[in-house]
Scaffold this motif. Structure first.
Motif, PDB file in Angstrom:
ATOM      1  N   ALA A 120      72.703  29.771  50.354  1.00  0.00           N
ATOM      2  CA  ALA A 120      73.079  31.178  50.493  1.00  0.00           C
ATOM      3  C   ALA A 120      74.430  31.446  49.822  1.00  0.00           C
ATOM      4  O   ALA A 120      74.583  32.386  49.041  1.00  0.00           O
ATOM      5  N   ASN A 121      75.406  30.595  50.116  1.00  0.00           N
ATOM      6  CA  ASN A 121      76.731  30.771  49.524  1.00  0.00           C
ATOM      7  C   ASN A 121      76.709  30.557  48.018  1.00  0.00           C
ATOM      8  O   ASN A 121      77.196  31.393  47.248  1.00  0.00           O
ATOM      9  N   ALA A 122      76.196  29.404  47.627  1.00  0.00           N
ATOM     10  CA  ALA A 122      76.236  29.050  46.207  1.00  0.00           C
ATOM     11  C   ALA A 122      75.420  30.066  45.398  1.00  0.00           C
ATOM     12  O   ALA A 122      75.856  30.518  44.334  1.00  0.00           O
ATOM     13  N   GLY A 123      74.250  30.447  45.910  1.00  0.00           N
ATOM     14  CA  GLY A 123      73.380  31.382  45.201  1.00  0.00           C
ATOM     15  C   GLY A 123      73.957  32.779  45.109  1.00  0.00           C
ATOM     16  O   GLY A 123      73.755  33.486  44.116  1.00  0.00           O
ATOM     17  N   THR A 124      74.691  33.183  46.128  1.00  0.00           N
ATOM     18  CA  THR A 124      75.239  34.541  46.147  1.00  0.00           C
ATOM     19  C   THR A 124      76.492  34.648  45.283  1.00  0.00           C
ATOM     20  O   THR A 124      76.579  35.509  44.399  1.00  0.00           O
ATOM     21  N   VAL A 125      77.460  33.773  45.533  1.00  0.00           N
ATOM     22  CA  VAL A 125      78.717  33.863  44.773  1.00  0.00           C
ATOM     23  C   VAL A 125      78.432  33.739  43.281  1.00  0.00           C
ATOM     24  O   VAL A 125      78.992  34.479  42.460  1.00  0.00           O
ATOM     25  N   SER A 126      77.531  32.817  42.917  1.00  0.00           N
ATOM     26  CA  SER A 126      77.284  32.590  41.493  1.00  0.00           C
ATOM     27  C   SER A 126      76.554  33.759  40.838  1.00  0.00           C
ATOM     28  O   SER A 126      76.666  33.952  39.626  1.00  0.00           O
ATOM     29  N   VAL A 240      82.915  44.610  55.545  1.00  0.00           N
ATOM     30  CA  VAL A 240      82.617  43.350  54.856  1.00  0.00           C
ATOM     31  C   VAL A 240      81.372  43.575  54.004  1.00  0.00           C
ATOM     32  O   VAL A 240      80.322  43.937  54.517  1.00  0.00           O
ATOM     33  N   ASP A 241      81.502  43.380  52.697  1.00  0.00           N
ATOM     34  CA  ASP A 241      80.387  43.669  51.790  1.00  0.00           C
ATOM     35  C   ASP A 241      79.299  42.607  51.856  1.00  0.00           C
ATOM     36  O   ASP A 241      78.124  42.908  51.707  1.00  0.00           O
ATOM     37  N   VAL A 242      79.721  41.356  52.035  1.00  0.00           N
ATOM     38  CA  VAL A 242      78.767  40.242  52.003  1.00  0.00           C
ATOM     39  C   VAL A 242      79.043  39.332  53.194  1.00  0.00           C
ATOM     40  O   VAL A 242      80.112  38.721  53.282  1.00  0.00           O
ATOM     41  N   GLN A 243      78.081  39.265  54.121  1.00  0.00           N
ATOM     42  CA  GLN A 243      78.220  38.397  55.294  1.00  0.00           C
ATOM     43  C   GLN A 243      77.220  37.270  55.181  1.00  0.00           C
ATOM     44  O   GLN A 243      76.014  37.511  55.148  1.00  0.00           O
ATOM     45  N   VAL A 244      77.727  36.027  55.180  1.00  0.00           N
ATOM     46  CA  VAL A 244      76.820  34.877  55.128  1.00  0.00           C
ATOM     47  C   VAL A 244      76.770  34.225  56.501  1.00  0.00           C
ATOM     48  O   VAL A 244      77.781  34.146  57.191  1.00  0.00           O
ATOM     49  N   GLY A 245      75.599  33.780  56.891  1.00  0.00           N
ATOM     50  CA  GLY A 245      75.472  33.029  58.148  1.00  0.00           C
ATOM     51  C   GLY A 245      74.536  31.856  57.950  1.00  0.00           C
ATOM     52  O   GLY A 245      73.870  31.747  56.914  1.00  0.00           O
ATOM     53  N   ALA A 250      74.246  26.839  65.271  1.00  0.00           N
ATOM     54  CA  ALA A 250      73.914  27.329  66.613  1.00  0.00           C
ATOM     55  C   ALA A 250      72.463  27.801  66.725  1.00  0.00           C
ATOM     56  O   ALA A 250      71.851  27.685  67.786  1.00  0.00           O
ATOM     57  N   ILE A 251      71.895  28.320  65.651  1.00  0.00           N
ATOM     58  CA  ILE A 251      70.516  28.837  65.714  1.00  0.00           C
ATOM     59  C   ILE A 251      69.502  27.687  65.871  1.00  0.00           C
ATOM     60  O   ILE A 251      68.382  27.883  66.316  1.00  0.00           O
ATOM     61  N   GLY A 252      69.915  26.495  65.498  1.00  0.00           N
ATOM     62  CA  GLY A 252      69.140  25.312  65.886  1.00  0.00           C
ATOM     63  C   GLY A 252      68.083  24.850  64.905  1.00  0.00           C
ATOM     64  O   GLY A 252      67.439  23.821  65.134  1.00  0.00           O
ATOM     65  N   ALA A 253      67.848  25.575  63.807  1.00  0.00           N
ATOM     66  CA  ALA A 253      66.760  25.176  62.908  1.00  0.00           C
ATOM     67  C   ALA A 253      67.318  24.846  61.523  1.00  0.00           C
ATOM     68  O   ALA A 253      68.034  23.844  61.362  1.00  0.00           O
ATOM     69  N   LEU A 254      67.008  25.660  60.541  1.00  0.00           N
ATOM     70  CA  LEU A 254      67.461  25.405  59.180  1.00  0.00           C
ATOM     71  C   LEU A 254      67.425  26.682  58.369  1.00  0.00           C
ATOM     72  O   LEU A 254      66.458  27.439  58.442  1.00  0.00           O
ATOM     73  N   GLY A 255      68.449  26.917  57.577  1.00  0.00           N
ATOM     74  CA  GLY A 255      68.435  28.068  56.685  1.00  0.00           C
ATOM     75  C   GLY A 255      69.797  28.736  56.629  1.00  0.00           C
ATOM     76  O   GLY A 255      70.713  28.386  57.374  1.00  0.00           O
ATOM     77  N   GLY A 256      69.917  29.683  55.706  1.00  0.00           N
ATOM     78  CA  GLY A 256      71.128  30.476  55.614  1.00  0.00           C
ATOM     79  C   GLY A 256      70.710  31.903  55.299  1.00  0.00           C
ATOM     80  O   GLY A 256      69.569  32.150  54.899  1.00  0.00           O
ATOM     81  N   TYR A 257      71.623  32.848  55.515  1.00  0.00           N
ATOM     82  CA  TYR A 257      71.254  34.226  55.201  1.00  0.00           C
ATOM     83  C   TYR A 257      72.454  35.006  54.695  1.00  0.00           C
ATOM     84  O   TYR A 257      73.602  34.621  54.924  1.00  0.00           O
ATOM     85  N   VAL A 258      72.141  36.079  53.989  1.00  0.00           N
ATOM     86  CA  VAL A 258      73.172  36.999  53.526  1.00  0.00           C
ATOM     87  C   VAL A 258      72.821  38.373  54.069  1.00  0.00           C
ATOM     88  O   VAL A 258      71.666  38.811  53.969  1.00  0.00           O
ATOM     89  N   CYS A 259      73.818  39.049  54.645  1.00  0.00           N
ATOM     90  CA  CYS A 259      73.629  40.398  55.174  1.00  0.00           C
ATOM     91  C   CYS A 259      74.510  41.366  54.398  1.00  0.00           C
ATOM     92  O   CYS A 259      75.634  41.021  54.031  1.00  0.00           O
TER      93      CYS A 259
END
Ligand SMILES: *Cc1c(COP(=O)(O)O)cnc(C)c1O
Length: 406
Positions: A120-126, A240-245, A250-259
């Motif tokens: 999520a981070n690498a894909g968004t910033v780039s 905040v224009d770009v929120q990554v989580g 804590a969510i317990g599984a796998l993945g990332g997101y951008v809001c």
């Protein structure tokens, strides 16, 4: 009989073996510890029962019965894989449901889910910046932000940790340059557990017309109303224009997101390379995450327990005389609890000795943290009982005395 492998004598990768020898000589070489049962507050690594202070399973969701059920039901209904990248044929209804769920939870227009927080981070910033642009990044930001910044080819300016005045100085220097400016901070810093100055950086972004981005991996499920993160904690959702989580802690599984805005998310659908070129989550993972967001709303007592355990553990460590940050390193403000040792080898020896006494607490040394600031990193969860925490404190104290750390 298992097949045996003979050590390679080919010279092509000899430089790697030499570097590993170097790590061994410094005492910072490690073997992977293998978990033999579930990720839990007491579990088995390498055949030994340990109190686990090393996971990011803040709320115990890695093995929550409702999440297990959701994963199994989705597997039975939809199978085990999505079969394609999102943009070709791999967008399942359940992927869309998860994105809608997260956007509603966060109070933003839209959300896109990636395979991991790293992606999520690498894909968004780039993808949102180019080589004419500028990135202003906290010196302790996560590696995935740094990699994304490098991939973007934008000019990178690093400000001193949480130093808003320094960030402003850097912004002023480039004020008249034509490129766009992006200011980016972690919401919670993963090695020290301190919280980023989100509100003050928002002020700067408003003043200089910069894009504001926050990586909330360690804040998701931990800070803010029902775990909405640091941006919510500071009341900055609209700024905040770009929120990554992340969905991996804590969510317990796998993945990332951008809001963010609908257009930001649409743009990432078209341009973010991990989204375009890497297959989407199995349906079980999407279903697990949907159930996890329901739990953040329906079982807020997990977050309360996380914080009361954290306060107790940190108080007791201070009373015992440990340096848990605040002198030469930032003070923790979250369940991430560093115990500063300094020397890398001594830290790794301490971590190994703790393990032998039944406590899993990771030693972290250079290059993950600066030279001379090696530490044991402990992470509290909602699932640790008072008795387990007391036992962990006892092991920490007696082992530290034996090794002359205390
Ligand atoms: C863990 C972490 C990530 C990566 O998240 P994954 O979902 O594990 O890939 C990104 N940023 C920060 C600050 C993190 O701590």
């Amino acid at each position: 009989m298992s097949p045996t492998s003979t050590p390679s004598t080919r010279p092509q990768l000899a430089h790697l073996s030499a570097q590993l020898d170097d790590l061994r000589a410094r005492g910072t070489y490690f073997r992977l510890r293998v978990l033999e049962d579930e990720q839990a507050s007491v579990c088995h690594y390498d055949g030994r029962e340990v109190i686990n202070l090393a996971s990011n399973n803040y709320l115990g969701l890695c093995n929550h019965p409702k999440l297990r059920e959701a994963a199994i039901a989705a597997t039975e209904k939809y199978g085990v894989g999505s079969g394609a990248v999102r943009t070709i044929a791999g967008t399942m209804r359940i992927h869309m449901e998860l994105e809608e769920k997260i956007a509603a939870f966060k109070g933003v227009e839209a959300c896109v889910v990636f395979q991991s927080g790293f992606a999520a981070n690498a894909g968004t910033v780039s993808s949102i910046l180019g080589k004419e642009d500028f990135i202003l990044s906290d010196e302790l930001n996560h590696a995935s932000i740094i990699d994304g910044a490098r991939l973007s080819r934008a000019k990178i300016k690093v400000f001193r940790h949480k130093d808003v005045a320094h960030a402003e100085e850097l912004l002023k220097e480039i004020q008249n340059e034509p490129g766009r400016k992006l200011v980016i901070t972690d919401g919670v810093f993963s090695m020290d557990g301190d919280i980023g100055p989100v509100a003050q950086l928002c002020d700067l972004c408003d003043k200089y017309g910069a894009i504001m981005m926050v990586d909330d991996a360690h804040a998701s499920g931990v800070l803010g109303r029902n775990g909405r993160g640091s941006v919510d904690h500071f009341g900055c959702t609209q700024r905040v224009d770009v929120q990554v989580g992340t969905l991996s802690k804590a969510i317990g599984a796998l993945g990332g997101y951008v809001c963010g805005s609908r257009d930001l998310i649409d743009y990432l659908y078209h341009r973010a390379r991990p989204f375009l070129f890497s297959t989407s989550h199995p349906p079980s993972v999407a279903a697990t995450c949907i159930a996890a967001f329901d739990l953040l709303e329906s079982e807020p007592e997990r977050i309360e327990r996380l914080w009361s355990n954290t306060r107790y553990f940190q108080e007791q460590l201070k009373i015992a005389g440990f340096d848990i940050g605040g002198k030469t390193t930032p003070a923790s403000e979250t369940p991430i609890t560093p115990i500063l040792i300094g020397d890398g080898r001594k830290t790794m020896d301490f971590s190994r000795a703790l393990f032998e006494q039944g406590l899993m607490a990771t030693g972290i040394a250079f290059p993950t943290v600066p030279e001379g600031k090696a530490r044991i990193r402990c992470i509290m969860t909602s699932e640790h009982t008072r008795q387990q925490i007391d036992q962990a404190l006892e092991i920490l104290t007696t082992t530290a005395k034996r090794l002359e750390i205390l």
